[in-house]
Scaffold this active site. Structure first.
Site, short mmCIF file in Angstrom:
data_model
loop_
_atom_site.label_atom_id
_atom_site.label_comp_id
_atom_site.label_asym_id
_atom_site.label_seq_id
_atom_site.Cartn_x
_atom_site.Cartn_y
_atom_site.Cartn_z
N HIS A 38 0.85 -1.19 0.00
CA HIS A 38 0.00 0.00 0.00
C HIS A 38 0.89 1.24 0.00
CE1 HIS A 38 0.94 -0.55 4.28
NE2 HIS A 38 0.90 0.77 4.32
N HIS A 121 5.64 6.33 -0.83
CA HIS A 121 6.50 5.17 -1.10
C HIS A 121 5.73 3.89 -0.82
CE1 HIS A 121 6.84 5.77 3.23
NE2 HIS A 121 7.09 4.45 3.30
#
EC number: 3.1.4.58
Length: 186
Positions: A38, A121
């Site tokens: 995620h 990220h």
């Protein structure tokens, strides 16, 4: 009762199919399973259920159009003592705007969020400090620094809960889904 919660964008299966086979070759890296992939928007921490319900209600009010993004490059957190290995995110300002909106919701509700600048990220591994091979870590980063996945559409985000297991990675469960949509003009 309380839950540890965060908001995040899911990674589509076609992108996870590209990333998953790359995760190898760095001793001391605890690779994340693809079901944990995620891009975090905001981490809210441990909240009592009424606060989670209030957060859910307010996150559902966020209005934004879907946008395109891609994973690009590799790096790590923890300069000389790496703590996590990640893939970067190439995205328009819409991603930062969405993250800011999720943080503003939390602030209005009195929920503290991290103060550091938002760096989108995908964490692919957490690192055991005493076991890391820095040469192999750098080799991984160099090898995958040219990585760029095909673009994908962020058309929803989720409120996840995180549950610690005795062994292995945390178990993430979707608590709520928030579609992104184009606002209709009247």
């Amino acid at each position: 009762m309380s839950l540890r919660v965060f908001s995040a964008l899911p990674i589509p299966d076609e992108v996870a199919d590209i990333v998953d086979p790359l995760l190898d070759g760095v001793p001391g890296a605890n690779w994340r399973p693809r079901e944990n992939f995620h891009i975090t928007l905001s981490y809210y921490g441990e909240l009592e259920i009424p606060a989670v319900e209030e957060l859910d209600h307010e996150l559902a009010r966020i209005e934004m159009a879907p946008f395109e993004l891609a994973l690009k490059g590799a790096n790590h957190f923890g300069k000389d003592e790496p703590t996590a290995l990640w893939l970067g995110v190439e995205a328009p300002s819409a991603l930062a705007d969405l993250a800011a909106k999720t943080r503003r919701v939390a602030a209005r509700l009195g929920i503290a969020v991290e103060k550091r600048n938002y760096l989108p990220h995908l964490t692919v591994a957490y690192i055991d400090p005493g076991e890391i091979d820095l040469v192999k870590l750098k080799r991984f980063e160099q090898q995958w620094n040219l990585l760029e996945t095909p673009p994908f559409i962020a058309d929803r985000f989720y409120l996840y809960s995180s549950h610690q297991r005795r062994k292995g990675p945390n178990d993430y469960q979707v608590e709520a889904e928030y579609p992104l949509f184009h606002r209709r003009m009247a």
